[in-house]
Scaffold this active site. Sequence first.
Site, PDB file in Angstrom:
ATOM      1  CG  ASN A 133      -0.452  -0.121   2.382  1.00 59.73           C
ATOM      2  OD1 ASN A 133       0.485  -0.869   2.736  1.00 59.73           O
ATOM      3  ND2 ASN A 133      -0.988   0.695   3.383  1.00 59.73           N
TER       4      ASN A 133
ATOM      5  CD  GLU B  65      -5.416  -5.762  -1.048  1.00 62.62           C
ATOM      6  OE1 GLU B  65      -6.148  -6.071   0.153  1.00 62.62           O
ATOM      7  OE2 GLU B  65      -4.917  -4.739  -0.788  1.00 62.62           O
TER       8      GLU B  65
ATOM      9  CG  ASN C  37      -0.854  11.357  -1.465  1.00 67.49           C
ATOM     10  OD1 ASN C  37      -1.416  12.670  -1.056  1.00 67.49           O
ATOM     11  ND2 ASN C  37       0.207  11.446  -2.563  1.00 67.49           N
TER      12      ASN C  37
END
Length: 162
Positions: free
Chosen positions: A61, A74, A64
């Site tokens: 992952n 994923e 931000n």
Amino acid sequence: MQEKKIELSFILAHLNELSAQEQQLVANAKSAFKTAYAPYSGFLVGASVLLENGEVINGSNQENVAYPSGLCAERVALFYAGAKYPNIKVNTIAVSVLSKNFEVTDVISPCGACRQVMAEYEDKQDKPIKVILHSPTDEVLIANRVEDLLPFMFKSPLLKQH
């Protein structure tokens, strides 16, 4: 009205009950979460995708400060696999998590957006994708197809006009 029964299938197991190839895929997902960029949530996710040609693609992952601009592990792994190997089918995806802020003891499920992306890949390739969800306690939840995680998935034929 005719009743239609929908059956979902999951297997709850321990990591050591998986095949050697599946255990390696989980190990790759665990390794991938070490590259996660998660300074805001502290929630590290790694994903590892096994393609039909034997290639393995990992993703983590990437957060931000503008939360919607980040991307889940994923989708990072699947999008990279789709870009690099556009015509190769996905066999299996393994997902593993770790939190810097609290103890994770249960299997964590992919978010809705990731489920929909996995469903699109499964639908596009017309072949089930096995999903292995791994917890830090080495418990795994296995779905033999994405549709078990998203039984009423949105499919492209719904966009076509007759």
